[in-house]
Design an enzyme around this catalytic site. Structure first.
Site, PDB file in Angstrom:
ATOM      1  CG  HIS A  27     -13.646   8.266 -10.384  1.00 50.82           C
ATOM      2  ND1 HIS A  27     -14.890   7.863  -9.961  1.00 50.82           N
ATOM      3  CD2 HIS A  27     -13.200   7.321 -11.230  1.00 50.82           C
ATOM      4  CE1 HIS A  27     -15.194   6.717 -10.551  1.00 50.82           C
ATOM      5  NE2 HIS A  27     -14.185   6.360 -11.314  1.00 50.82           N
ATOM      6  CD  GLU A  77      -8.371   0.011   2.403  1.00 52.99           C
ATOM      7  OE1 GLU A  77      -8.213   1.139   2.901  1.00 52.99           O
ATOM      8  OE2 GLU A  77      -7.557  -0.911   2.523  1.00 52.99           O
ATOM      9  CB  CYS A 104      -0.979   0.005   1.167  1.00 56.31           C
ATOM     10  SG  CYS A 104      -2.273  -1.243   0.974  1.00 56.31           S
TER      11      CYS A 104
END
Length: 150
Positions: free
Chosen positions: A75, A136, A25
């Protein structure tokens, strides 16, 4: 009068990277987030009120969450503004990308705290934020409960 909890669910796509993290990550990547927003209140008892019987109109809750979270984060790519990712953020912005700089590491845990603050500031006084659940991945989520944060 009886307190009732109502929940509305939202979804949005957001990218992020965790600066200094020791796993995958640390790389820029994205998630299809699912946010469940639960509020608590007493249903309106005034028969002349167009919202009679409602704690809050689902469309009013939708407006708050869309304006404060979904429309902003959908986005977008989120970076911690206190890391070298600021340089990447500048480059992306110059190329027309939607980038959000926050003052925290953009983990689900920190994002759900940020979201709680934003929603609380917009709710009518008669309604309280009960909980948030920010999912998530299919198997991972962070939860925020008002009762844990008194």
């Amino acid at each position: 009068m009886t307190k009732i909890r109502i929940t509305k669910q939202f979804s949005f796509e957001t990218g992020h990277a965790l600066f200094g993290y020791d796993g995958k990550c640390k790389n820029v990547h994205g998630h299809s987030y699912k946010l469940s927003v639960t509020v608590i209140g007493t249903p309106i008892t005034d028969r002349d009120n167009v919202k009679f019987g409602m704690v809050i109109d689902f469309s009013d809750l939708k407006t708050i969450v869309k304006e404060e979270i979904v429309d902003l984060f959908d986005h977008a790519t989120v970076f911690n503004q206190t890391t070298p990712h600021v340089e990447l953020a500048k480059e992306l912005k110059q190329r027309g990308h939607h980038v959000i700089l926050v003052d925290y590491q953009p983990t689900s845990e920190n994002m759900v705290v940020d979201f709680a603050k934003k929603i609380i500031n917009r709710l009518p006084n008669s309604i309280a934020l009960h909980s948030l659940r920010l999912q998530e991945t299919e198997t991972s989520y962070a939860e925020w409960y008002a009762s844990d944060n008194l």
